[in-house]
Design a protein around this motif. Structure first.
Motif, short mmCIF file in Angstrom:
data_model
loop_
_atom_site.label_atom_id
_atom_site.label_comp_id
_atom_site.label_asym_id
_atom_site.label_seq_id
_atom_site.Cartn_x
_atom_site.Cartn_y
_atom_site.Cartn_z
N ASP A 1 46.55 38.51 -44.18
CA ASP A 1 45.20 38.22 -43.72
C ASP A 1 45.01 38.86 -42.35
O ASP A 1 45.74 38.53 -41.41
CB ASP A 1 45.01 36.72 -43.66
CG ASP A 1 43.57 36.30 -43.41
OD1 ASP A 1 42.78 37.11 -42.91
OD2 ASP A 1 43.25 35.14 -43.72
N PRO A 2 44.05 39.74 -42.19
CA PRO A 2 43.87 40.43 -40.91
C PRO A 2 43.27 39.55 -39.80
O PRO A 2 43.30 39.92 -38.64
CB PRO A 2 42.92 41.57 -41.25
CG PRO A 2 42.19 41.10 -42.46
CD PRO A 2 43.16 40.23 -43.22
N SER A 3 42.73 38.41 -40.15
CA SER A 3 42.14 37.54 -39.11
C SER A 3 42.44 36.07 -39.40
O SER A 3 41.55 35.30 -39.76
CB SER A 3 40.64 37.78 -39.01
OG SER A 3 40.04 37.57 -40.27
N THR B 1 47.53 22.44 -38.57
CA THR B 1 46.11 22.76 -38.72
C THR B 1 45.21 21.67 -38.12
O THR B 1 44.00 21.84 -38.05
CB THR B 1 45.74 22.98 -40.20
OG1 THR B 1 46.16 21.85 -40.95
CG2 THR B 1 46.42 24.23 -40.74
N SER B 2 45.81 20.58 -37.66
CA SER B 2 45.06 19.54 -36.94
C SER B 2 45.06 19.78 -35.43
O SER B 2 44.38 19.07 -34.70
CB SER B 2 45.65 18.16 -37.24
OG SER B 2 45.52 17.86 -38.60
N SER B 3 45.83 20.76 -34.98
CA SER B 3 45.91 21.08 -33.56
C SER B 3 44.65 21.83 -33.12
O SER B 3 43.79 22.14 -33.93
CB SER B 3 47.14 21.94 -33.28
OG SER B 3 48.32 21.26 -33.64
N THR B 4 44.59 22.17 -31.85
CA THR B 4 43.43 22.89 -31.31
C THR B 4 43.34 24.28 -31.91
O THR B 4 44.32 25.02 -31.94
CB THR B 4 43.55 23.00 -29.77
OG1 THR B 4 43.70 21.69 -29.23
CG2 THR B 4 42.34 23.69 -29.17
N ASN C 1 44.67 31.51 -47.31
CA ASN C 1 45.32 30.79 -48.40
C ASN C 1 46.14 29.61 -47.90
O ASN C 1 46.94 29.05 -48.63
CB ASN C 1 46.22 31.73 -49.21
CG ASN C 1 45.41 32.76 -49.97
OD1 ASN C 1 44.37 32.44 -50.54
ND2 ASN C 1 45.89 33.99 -49.98
N SER C 2 45.97 29.26 -46.63
CA SER C 2 46.68 28.16 -45.97
C SER C 2 48.17 28.42 -45.76
O SER C 2 48.94 27.49 -45.58
CB SER C 2 46.47 26.84 -46.73
OG SER C 2 45.11 26.49 -46.72
N ASN C 3 48.60 29.68 -45.81
CA ASN C 3 49.98 30.03 -45.49
C ASN C 3 50.11 30.06 -43.97
O ASN C 3 49.32 30.72 -43.30
CB ASN C 3 50.35 31.40 -46.07
CG ASN C 3 50.26 31.41 -47.58
OD1 ASN C 3 50.83 30.56 -48.24
ND2 ASN C 3 49.52 32.36 -48.12
#
Length: 74
Positions: free
Chosen positions: A1-3, A17-20, A47-49
């Motif tokens: 993923d480029p971004s 993913t709950s962090s800032t 893809n949440s990787n």
């Protein structure tokens, strides 16, 4: 993923993913000699990787380049 999304912590905790969510500059205060702030970060693609945790010790008035010319490293 480029971004990918970048999530980070500044309190020593492992980022999730709950962090800032990184959206701009992180303000660091100069506390004199030594490390002024430790930033731990992860990159998460669409893809949440998640990447491995990157930890950077920030020292005001010192330079650091990471990941050669990449915007992030895994």
């Amino acid at each position: 993923d480029p971004s990918p999304d970048i999530y980070y912590t500044t309190n020593g905790a492992t980022p999730t993913t709950s962090s800032t969510l990184y959206t701009g500059a992180i303000v660091v205060t100069d506390h004199g000699a030594g490390v002024d702030l430790t930033i731990k970060a992860i990159a998460v693609d669409s893809n949440s990787n998640a990447s491995a945790v990157l930890s950077v010790d920030v020292k005001v008035n010192e330079s650091f380049t990471f990941g050669s010319n990449k915007p992030y490293s895994t």
